[in-house]
Structure formats: structure tokens, C-alpha cells
Design an enzyme around this catalytic site. Structure first.
Site, PDB file in Angstrom:
ATOM      1  N   ASP A 106       9.006   0.716  -7.683  1.00 43.88           N
ATOM      2  CA  ASP A 106       8.476   2.077  -7.827  1.00 43.88           C
ATOM      3  C   ASP A 106       9.229   3.051  -6.927  1.00 43.88           C
ATOM      4  O   ASP A 106       8.665   4.004  -6.425  1.00 43.88           O
ATOM      5  CB  ASP A 106       6.970   2.105  -7.505  1.00 43.88           C
ATOM      6  CG  ASP A 106       6.678   1.614  -6.089  1.00 43.88           C
ATOM      7  OD1 ASP A 106       7.576   1.016  -5.474  1.00 43.88           O
ATOM      8  OD2 ASP A 106       5.547   1.829  -5.609  1.00 43.88           O
ATOM      9  N   ASP A 125       8.999   7.260  -3.198  1.00 47.84           N
ATOM     10  CA  ASP A 125       8.313   5.986  -3.346  1.00 47.84           C
ATOM     11  C   ASP A 125       6.867   6.298  -3.728  1.00 47.84           C
ATOM     12  O   ASP A 125       6.194   7.073  -3.058  1.00 47.84           O
ATOM     13  CB  ASP A 125       8.368   5.182  -2.041  1.00 47.84           C
ATOM     14  CG  ASP A 125       7.858   3.773  -2.241  1.00 47.84           C
ATOM     15  OD1 ASP A 125       8.666   2.926  -2.635  1.00 47.84           O
ATOM     16  OD2 ASP A 125       6.654   3.523  -2.008  1.00 47.84           O
TER      17      ASP A 125
END
Length: 597
Positions: free
Chosen positions: A486, A443
Site C-alpha cells: 500500500d 503510505d
């Protein structure tokens, strides 16, 4: 009156050519129709598989709710004796779950004693959640969702049959199609002291699923023996509740292999039978019930009217009719005047028609002639080119749809669907051949400020650059995927040495953290990375992903830009850190560069 050979030959030639053109047009139309129907069946099957997975996700969601409620301390206290505070706490929890879950009709805590007496119960009414007074609580020990659940281990879920709810005093759920999911409540020393149960609105759940489908799609559901539970014609549903049997295999015979467990999925078009007034294209799949249940399987299907599918080739049909009509007229005139002279070019065109009817494109046509024969040849060539182009477009569209369904549109990495398929395959390979499977869940850190400060173009550039770096640093046998936003994941199959994972993870961390050029800007992100592996962290996709996710959040909580094991094997060497002051310097440089631009 004597008719000469020339007129007769001209008429014969005109009839032959007209028939050949008509047969070719009919064949092309039929072939195009079959291709379109086949493509529609594939779309329906894909959509049906998606709905099936969403049903499984809903069942898992309800099981998690049951787990939370069944293990809550207030549940055991309420079953141990009168405890107004415990009852109040449970009603509050029940109301919260009912408010966020529109399909929940009833939430109940049922005692293992007193013939399954209800202890706490919350019903959904027209005005909202309605706590049921003590005097209206009932005994439910004779229902399978109580008696069967009492025999289960902690955390196991029981799923009842889908039936019309005939329990009295059920408020909004009375008379509705529903099912009950239940789970045992464990007391001291692991003894089962009660059951936590949730009644679900089946029709409501499927209405919500149908909202995400195209409006022309029709949804079907049947139980394991074929009794229709959901159908566009409500008069055919739950026939067994009225003393009748309405079976899906009787209305749609191609579904019989699903009922008999001979196939997992079927696709078909149904031009005859009860649906003859509105022929259908349909896809059905069999869903096995994975938890303890009176029902062993469900049949799920989607259908679409055949007329809507064939509307895609309606323009092609009109074009073919027009071309055949023009060809027939031209050949009639030309054959009367030049019967003998047209024998050779007519034969050439007839041969071209036969080749095209067999799927071959003819290149030898008398298109150089400046008479009607040449016009006919050029018309045939245009028809051939148009039909071939349309067939190629259909095939290209099918390939593009297949590729888009399995890859992320922005980065080109595998999407969640393709990643799930490869993870399932890797786990199956591991079970057969050994080795280990590892997941690296990443992440990005400081990604949102880039989006907010420099816009989504800069954010997209970062995501593409990170994706390319992941792609450059994994083996061809491994998979890098974007799960969304993301968040990325790397699937490593056939891991022979767990010790190699740590340096590989650190390498990915460093590569992702390198500056990214975007116009006049130099953008930089970090990432937090969690590692899970088989078999210590699980042997299913869900358990591995949950373990990696938990490890990744542990990395974020520890200050970001770090790596964590789901189950540590050794102290993890951490990458070179960028302290907070350095972060501020990088941010100022980025801002100054942006202002100059």
C-alpha cells in the site's frame, strides 16, 4: 522414347512450385527462428541487468554493514587498547551479521598499527561462526584491503580483487573465491585508527542469485581484463591462480568490446568456437566499480542453449515441412494432367509465394477453383495465415512482456522499475537544465483492517481507487507509481516553486481519504505523506527515496493522516483531522453495511 512438351512442362512446373514452396517455408522458418532468438536475447539482457542491479544492492548492503560496525563505539575502544568488554561486544555484533548473511566468511577489526595486526576476528567454519583466539590473530598490513582502506575518508568503502583466498588459517574461506570489502575506523580528531573488513564468498553469492534464474540459464563473471571468475565449466575459472590465462574474450569473441570499454552491453548467439558442441544465446553487460577498488570493472553475462530457444519454433518447422511436402505432391499430380491449364493459376501462386517471401501477405489466390489448383491455393492461404498469426503472436507477446515488466499488474501504475528509470531521467534533466525534482511518498493508513475485515477484493478495490485518484491529480509529465503493498510515490519534475508542493500534497491527502464504494460497503483510508526534493534532500534516487521515506514515517509517528517535509521549508498546514471517535463511527457503519449485505 520421345517426351512431349506437356510432361516436361508439367515436371518443370511441379519442380518450380516445390522449390518456391520450400524456399518460402525455409525463409519463414529462418525468419521465425531469428525473431525467437532476438526475443531470447532481449530476455537474457533484461535478466542480466536485473542481476547487475542485485549485485550493486549487495555491495551497498555490505557497505551499510561496514558503516554500522566501523562507527560502533566498541570498535574504537578495542583499537585503543586491551578491552575485553569491547571485544565481546564486537564479537556479538559480528556473529549477528554472519548469521543473517550467508555470504560473510570473515569479519575482522584490524589495527592501523603493528603492521596491521588483527584485533578482533570471527571466521565462518563448518560448525558456524568461530571466534579466533588472540594467539591466532595475524598481521594484514601488506594486503591492499588494509593499506588502501587506511587512506580513505570516513564512510568510504574499498573493494578488493576477486581471487582465490590463499590466506592461511582462514577456515571455511581458505581456497574459496572471495573478495574483501573494508572501511576505515576513525578515532579521535578524525584520525584513522584501524580498518573494518568483511570477506565475502563470491561463489556463494552468485549461487544465490542463480537460484532466482531459470534452470537453463548459465551465469558468467569476468574481471576487467577478461579473466574468467565464474563459468559453468569450473576448470576455466581463476586460471591466473594456476599460472594460466582463461579470458572470456577468447572463448566468446563478441565480449571483446566490453573488455576494451567500447560498449556497455552486448547480445549475441555463438554457433561456433569452444561452444560449438552446445551453441549459445548470450547477453553480457559491463559493471563499473563505483567505489575505491583495485578492480575498475566486472563483466557479467547470462547464456542459454540455442537448442532450447529454437524449440519454440520446432512445431512451426514441422508444419512447414508438412505443407511443403503436400504442396509438392499435389502440384506434381496436377501438373502432369493439366500442364497448360495450370499455367495461369500456377503463376498466380508463384507470385503469392514471392510476395510472402518478401514479407507481404497475398490476397489474390485462385481459392475458388474446385480442383487440385484450388486445394493448393487454399493450403498456401492456410499456411500464410498460420505463419502470419504466429508472427503476430510473437510480436504481441513481446509487447505484453515489455509492458508487464514496467507497470503494476493490479493498478496499472508505473512499477518500481519504470519509476526508477523516470527518476533517473528527471535527475539527469535537472542537472542539465535546472529546476527541482520532488518525491511524494504515500503510505495508506487503516488499510490492513480493511483487508482483514472485508477480504483482499476490498483491499484491491481500495488500491485501484487510490491509484486512479493519484492518476487524476498529477500532470502528464509527472509519474505516479506503486512501489509495493500500500505504498505509492509521485515524481514531480521541473518544480519551479517549492511553495506549491504543500497545497498539492494536502490535495492528494484529501482525495485519497474520500470514501470508496465497494459493493454495499463504503470504505475509507487515510494516508501519511513524506516529501523530499532536490537538492536539499539529495541528488540521487536512493537519497531522495530514503529522505521521503523518513519523512513519511515521521508523519505516521505523529498520528497519521499528515504531511511532513524531509527538510522543512515552512510550517506545513495540516489537513482536517478525523479524530479517533469519528474513526470508530466510520468502522461501525462499515461493519453494519457489511452485515446487511
Amino acid at each position: 522414347m520421345r517426351v512431349g512438351i506437356a510432361p516436361r512442362l508439367a515436371l518443370l512446373l511441379a519442380l518450380v512450385v516445390a522449390l518456391a514452396a520450400g524456399a518460402t517455408g525455409w525463409y519463414v522458418y529462418r525468419a521465425s527462428s531469428e525473431l525467437v532468438v532476438s526475443a531470447a536475447q532481449s530476455r537474457l539482457l533484461t535478466a542480466t541487468q536485473v542481476v547487475k542491479r542485485r549485485i550493486m544492492s549487495t555491495r551497498e548492503f555490505v557497505s551499510r554493514d561496514l558503516q554500522v560496525l566501523a562507527t560502533h563505539p566498541a570498535a574504537v575502544r578495542a583499537l585503543s587498547g586491551p578491552d575485553p568488554q569491547a571485544r565481546s561486544e564486537l564479537l556479538t555484533l559480528f556473529q549477528l551479521r554472519m548469521l543473517v548473511s550467508p555470504a560473510y566468511l570473515q569479519l575482522r577489526l584490524i589495527s592501523a598499527d603493528d603492521f596491521g595486526a588483527e584485533v578482533v576476528r570471527l571466521d565462518r567454519d563448518v560448525t558456524g561462526p568461530l571466534p579466533v583466539p588472540d594467539d591466532d590473530l595475524q598481521e594484514k598490513g601488506h594486503f591492499a584491503y588494509v593499506s588502501q582502506a587506511l587512506t580513505l575518508q570516513a564512510g568510504q568503502t574499498f573493494v578488493s580483487d576477486i581471487v582465490i583466498n590463499r590466506e592461511s588459517g582462514a577456515h571455511l574461506s581458505e581456497g574459496k573465491p572471495s573478495l574483501v570489502m573494508s572501511m576505515p575506523v576513525m578515532g579521535a580528531a578524525g584520525r584513522v585508527v584501524g580498518v573494518m573488513a568483511i570477506n565475502l564468498d563470491v561463489q556463494g553469492m552468485f549461487d544465490l542469485l542463480a537460484q532466482d534464474l531459470p534452470p537453463e540459464f548459465q551465469l558468467y563473471l569476468a574481471n576487467g581484463v577478461g579473466d574468467i571468475l565464474i563459468h559453468p565449466d569450473a576448470g576455466l575459472t581463476f586460471g591466473f591462480d594456476r599460472g594460466q590465462r582463461q579470458l572470456v574474450q577468447d572463448h566468446m569473441p563478441p565480449t571483446r568490446p566490453l573488455v576494451e570499454r567500447l560498449k556497455e552491453e552486448v547480445v549475441f548467439d555463438l554457433p561456433a568456437g569452444p561452444h560449438a558442441q552446445e551453441p549459445l544465446v548470450a547477453a553480457f553487460v559491463r559493471q563499473n566499480i563505483q567505489v575505491v577498488s583495485d578492480e575498475q570493472q566486472l563483466l557479467l553475462g547470462l547464456a542459454q542453449p540455442l537448442r532450447l530457444v529454437l524449440a519454440e519454433v520446432e512445431q512451426l518447422r514441422l508444419t512447414i515441412v508438412h505443407i511443403v511436402a503436400v504442396l509438392g505432391l499435389v502440384w506434381l499430380v496436377v501438373a502432369v494432367v493439366l500442364a497448360r491449364a495450370l499455367s495461369r493459376p500456377i503463376n498466380e501462386i508463384g507470385q503469392a509465394a514471392r510476395l510472402f517471401a518478401q514479407g507481404e501477405v497475398a490476397h489474390r489466390l485462385p481459392t475458388e477453383r474446385n480442383d487440385e489448383v484450388g486445394d493448393l491455393a487454399r493450403s498456401f492461404e492456410r499456411m500464410q495465415s498460420q505463419i502470419t498469426q504466429q508472427l503476430h503472436e510473437l510480436e504481441r507477446s513481446r509487447r505484453e512482456l515489455s509492458d508487464q515488466a514496467r507497470h503494476d499488474g493490479l493498478t496499472g501504475l508505473a512499477n518500481r522499475r519504470l519509476f526508477g528509470e523516470r527518476l533517473q531521467a528527471a535527475l539527469a534533466h535537472r542537472r542539465r537544465h535546472g529546476g527541482e525534482v520532488a518525491l511524494l511518498l504515500l503510505d495508506l493508513d487503516r488499510f490492513k483492517p480493511i483487508n482483514d475485515t472485508h477480504g483482499h477484493d476490498a483491499g484491491d478495490a481500495v488500491l485501484k481507487a487510490v491509484s486512479q485518484r493519484l492518476r487524476d491529480n498529477v500532470r502528464e509529465v509527472d509519474t505516479a507509481a506503486r512501489l509495493g503493498g500500500d505504498e505509492f510515490v509521485v515524481l514531480l519534475s521541473g518544480v519551479s516553486n517549492v511553495a506549491d508542493l504543500a497545497p498539492f500534497a494536502l490535495k492528494l491527502l484529501e482525495r485519497v481519504s474520500e470514501p470508496i464504494a465497494h459493493g454495499n460497503l463504503m470504505l475509507q483510508v487515510g494516508c501519511s505523506l513524506g516529501i523530499s526534493r532536490t537538492p536539499v534532500d539529495g541528488d540521487t534516487p536512493d537519497t531522495l527515496l530514503l529522505a521521503a521515506d523518513a519523512a513519511m514515517y515521521e508523519a505516521k509517528d505523529s498520528g497519521r493522516h499528515s504531511v511532513r517535509w524531509a527538510t522543512p521549508v515552512a510550517p506545513m498546514p495540516q489537513p482536517r483531522r478525523v479524530d479517533e471517535a469519528a474513526d470508530q463511527v466510520v468502522d461501525r457503519v462499515i461493519d453494519q453495511t457489511s452485515d446487511q449485505a
